[in-house]
Design an enzyme around this catalytic site. Structure first.
Site, mmCIF file in Angstrom:
data_model
loop_
_atom_site.group_PDB
_atom_site.id
_atom_site.type_symbol
_atom_site.label_atom_id
_atom_site.label_comp_id
_atom_site.label_asym_id
_atom_site.label_seq_id
_atom_site.Cartn_x
_atom_site.Cartn_y
_atom_site.Cartn_z
ATOM 1 N N HIS A 116 0.828 -1.211 0.000
ATOM 2 C CA HIS A 116 0.000 0.000 0.000
ATOM 3 C C HIS A 116 0.863 1.263 0.000
ATOM 4 O O HIS A 116 0.472 2.287 -0.562
ATOM 5 C CB HIS A 116 -0.900 0.018 1.234
ATOM 6 C CG HIS A 116 -2.106 -0.855 1.140
ATOM 7 N ND1 HIS A 116 -3.274 -0.455 0.532
ATOM 8 C CD2 HIS A 116 -2.336 -2.115 1.599
ATOM 9 C CE1 HIS A 116 -4.176 -1.419 0.623
ATOM 10 N NE2 HIS A 116 -3.626 -2.440 1.266
ATOM 11 N N ASP A 123 -7.709 -1.602 -1.045
ATOM 12 C CA ASP A 123 -8.666 -2.487 -0.385
ATOM 13 C C ASP A 123 -10.042 -1.983 -0.790
ATOM 14 O O ASP A 123 -10.341 -0.790 -0.617
ATOM 15 C CB ASP A 123 -8.538 -2.425 1.139
ATOM 16 C CG ASP A 123 -7.219 -2.981 1.651
ATOM 17 O OD1 ASP A 123 -6.503 -3.655 0.880
ATOM 18 O OD2 ASP A 123 -6.914 -2.748 2.831
ATOM 19 N N GLU A 181 -6.535 -12.219 1.242
ATOM 20 C CA GLU A 181 -7.515 -11.157 1.484
ATOM 21 C C GLU A 181 -8.332 -10.901 0.222
ATOM 22 O O GLU A 181 -7.794 -10.395 -0.770
ATOM 23 C CB GLU A 181 -6.814 -9.863 1.917
ATOM 24 C CG GLU A 181 -6.023 -10.009 3.213
ATOM 25 C CD GLU A 181 -5.204 -8.784 3.569
ATOM 26 O OE1 GLU A 181 -4.744 -8.702 4.713
ATOM 27 O OE2 GLU A 181 -5.030 -7.891 2.689
ATOM 28 N N HIS A 184 -8.128 -7.164 -1.357
ATOM 29 C CA HIS A 184 -6.818 -6.534 -1.565
ATOM 30 C C HIS A 184 -6.333 -6.771 -2.997
ATOM 31 O O HIS A 184 -6.167 -7.913 -3.423
ATOM 32 C CB HIS A 184 -5.846 -7.147 -0.551
ATOM 33 C CG HIS A 184 -4.428 -6.682 -0.647
ATOM 34 N ND1 HIS A 184 -3.808 -5.995 0.358
ATOM 35 C CD2 HIS A 184 -3.485 -6.834 -1.611
ATOM 36 C CE1 HIS A 184 -2.554 -5.749 0.033
ATOM 37 N NE2 HIS A 184 -2.342 -6.249 -1.173
#
Length: 202
Positions: A116, A123, A181, A184
């Site tokens: 990130h 996200d 995830e 993500h």
């Protein structure tokens, strides 16, 4: 804000957001260092790809809602400090019910150097254009549990279908998924693959 970064909502028409780490609604239970405004930031390349993803989602009756984009390194450092504090139970049931804080790093849910921070990871989730309600995904943002993995087998059929919709939308627009995830995604052609930024979001 530096160079080729921008607020996503200024470049992607109609996109929604709820910057979780700027609020009390995240796994640390409080606003995180570096998030001074409830806005989502990313590189302009990320914004362009999200614009294409938004259009593709709309064709399927969905919109995109972002929870996080660019993440300052100081925020990641804040996560690390938080993980070393005694457990207080405030967010455990919702975000990490079956592991301890330190295990988040060992199991790949949180990293000491986050993609990130390079400005090309988001996200996000889908919402229904007709109702504005979030699409059911079989688990919320930052639920650090195997049920959040892309290969989870206990996800109900409708929720699994929504995950596949999101994954196909993002893949078609140049994003790579992350196995642990469902929310993500990282732009495959990152503008800054080796640079971790630390300017605050304000």
């Amino acid at each position: 804000m530096t160079g080729d970064f921008a607020f996503v909502d200024e470049l992607v028409s109609g996109i929604r957001w709820d910057a979780k780490y700027a609020t009390w609604d995240n796994f640390t239970g409080k606003p995180v260092d570096g998030y001074l405004a409830n806005r989502i930031v990313g590189t302009k390349a990320l914004c362009a790809a999200l614009g294409r993803a938004q259009e593709r989602a709309e064709d399927l009756g969905f919109g995109l809602l972002l929870w996080d984009g660019y993440r300052p390194q100081r925020a990641v450092d804040c996560f690390l400090r938080w993980s070393q504090q005694p457990e207080d139970g405030r967010t455990k049931a919702r975000h990490y019910p079956n592991i301890g804080r330190a295990e988040m790093f060992d199991r790949g849910y949180v990293a000491a150097r986050s993609g990130h921070s390079r400005g090309a990871t988001v996200d996000l989730t889908l919402y229904h254009l007709t109702t504005g309600e979030l699409a059911a995904m079989g688990g919320g943002h930052d639920l650090m549990d195997p049920i959040s993995h892309h290969d989870a087998r206990d996800v109900p059929r409708a929720e699994a279908a929504n995950r596949r919709h999101l994954r196909s939308i993002m893949a078609a627009c140049g994003f790579a998924s992350y196995a642990c995830e469902w929310w993500h995604y990282t732009l495959k052609e990152e503008p800054h693959p080796d640079t971790y930024f630390d300017f605050p979001i304000a």
